[in-house]
Motif scaffolding. Structure first.
Motif, short mmCIF file in Angstrom:
data_model
loop_
_atom_site.label_atom_id
_atom_site.label_comp_id
_atom_site.label_asym_id
_atom_site.label_seq_id
_atom_site.Cartn_x
_atom_site.Cartn_y
_atom_site.Cartn_z
N TYR A 179 0.84 -1.20 0.00
CA TYR A 179 0.00 0.00 0.00
C TYR A 179 0.87 1.25 0.00
CZ TYR A 179 -3.33 3.52 1.61
OH TYR A 179 -4.09 4.66 1.72
N SER A 180 1.92 1.24 0.81
CA SER A 180 2.81 2.39 0.91
C SER A 180 3.49 2.68 -0.43
CB SER A 180 3.87 2.14 1.99
OG SER A 180 4.76 3.22 2.10
N ARG A 181 3.84 1.61 -1.15
CA ARG A 181 4.50 1.78 -2.45
C ARG A 181 3.58 2.51 -3.43
NH1 ARG A 181 4.64 -1.66 -7.05
NH2 ARG A 181 6.48 -1.33 -8.37
N ILE A 182 2.31 2.14 -3.45
CA ILE A 182 1.37 2.82 -4.34
C ILE A 182 1.20 4.28 -3.93
CG2 ILE A 182 -1.02 2.86 -5.16
CD1 ILE A 182 -1.10 -0.16 -4.81
N SER A 183 1.18 4.52 -2.62
CA SER A 183 1.01 5.90 -2.14
C SER A 183 2.18 6.78 -2.57
CB SER A 183 0.88 5.91 -0.62
OG SER A 183 2.10 5.59 0.02
N ILE A 184 3.37 6.19 -2.73
CA ILE A 184 4.53 6.94 -3.23
C ILE A 184 4.27 7.42 -4.66
CG2 ILE A 184 6.97 6.79 -3.87
CD1 ILE A 184 7.29 4.76 -1.59
N PHE A 185 3.79 6.52 -5.50
CA PHE A 185 3.49 6.88 -6.89
C PHE A 185 2.45 8.00 -6.95
CE2 PHE A 185 4.55 2.27 -8.17
CZ PHE A 185 5.90 2.58 -8.25
#
Length: 283
Positions: free
Chosen positions: A178-184
């Motif tokens: 989830y955190s990875r998508i929030s970075i994008f």
């Protein structure tokens, strides 16, 4: 309202991924058929090797397409986010009676669920392919895995802490995803400030973020490598403690990963919401 945002965004994710998953399913189906046909070819004809080459080429294509879909799923979701908040669709999106934080979180959650489902779907297709097209290999591998697990574990031997550690590690993986998508999404939200080159600016922001994080990681690695020789005795004691309590150590690692990624996810969602609220620049 968060639920409505999630529902609307998940429908958009489904419309994007459903046709792609159907293509991967068709390729998997053809790959299985090719292998079944190849297994029925008489040996005298099979020596020419054409059907065998085609069968294994189809396997390569299926595996490549499946892993490619999993690899670019987050980017496809990011493109949907870009269209809905910074593109022409933004004129409708930003009229919704919802706070920017709920808007971002809802879209982030929808992309997260969609990406997990796509990953699981591709995994199921791979298992089906291996089980049918490569039945003998699958049988041997599964027998070895089952024997190894039965030899190494039994329910009366598995400590409760090990089960807790395994569950927490899965949760840590999901939170990190989830955190990875929030970075994008944060990179897109910052990049949309540049009206003429939004996509390029988003990529530049992501590159800057990557360079910064890699630099910090390198510095920490160097500091740790320099500190280890000076702390040999303490490191030996720490290693002994870890070896004596591996489950507790894994729980600590998992909790650390969960806490850090929750904080990072909130920070990136906050940045996205802040940018879309105060610095919105639609096409």
């Amino acid at each position: 309202m968060l639920g409505k945002v999630f529902k609307y965004e998940f429908k958009a994710e489904f419309k994007l991924f459903a046709p792609i998953c159907l293509v991967v399913t068709a390729i998997t189906f053809l790959e299985v058929i090719m292998h079944l046909v190849n297994s029925q070819i008489p040996e005298k004809i099979a020596i020419f090797g054409l059907t065998s080459v085609l069968a294994y080429m189809s396997t390569g294509i299926m595996v490549f397409v499946g892993f490619a879909l999993v690899g670019v799923a987050s980017l496809l979701s990011t493109y949907l986010f870009y269209k809905s908040v910074a593109g022409n669709e933004g004129y409708l999106t930003h009229t919704l009676p919802v706070t920017k934080m709920k808007l971002v979180v809802g879209k982030n959650l929808a992309a997260f669920v969609a990406n997990i489902l796509v990953t699981l779907y591709v995994a199921v297709l791979l298992i089906i392919s291996v089980s049918i097209a490569h039945r003998e290999t699958a049988t041997v591998v599964w027998r070895e895995i089952s024997t190894g697990l039965k030899t190494a574990f039994s329910w009366d031997k598995i400590p409760v802490l090990a089960i807790i550690a395994a569950i927490l590690m899965i949760i840590a993986f999901l939170v990190a995803f989830y955190s990875r998508i929030s970075i994008f999404y944060a990179c897109v939200s910052i990049g949309q400030i540049n009206n003429n080159h939004k996509i390029i600016m988003s990529v530049v922001v992501y590159i800057i973020y990557t360079v910064i994080t890699q630099t910090i990681s390198s510095i920490l690695s160097v500091v740790m490598s320099l500190a280890v020789p000076a702390l040999d005795s303490k490191m030996d004691s720490l290693n002994n403690i870890i070896e004596a309590n591996p489950e507790t150590f894994m729980i600590g690692v998992a909790l650390t990963v969960i806490v850090l990624n929750v904080l990072f996810a909130w920070l990136f969602n906050y940045i996205s919401a802040r940018m879309l609220k105060n610095h919105l620049n639609l096409e």
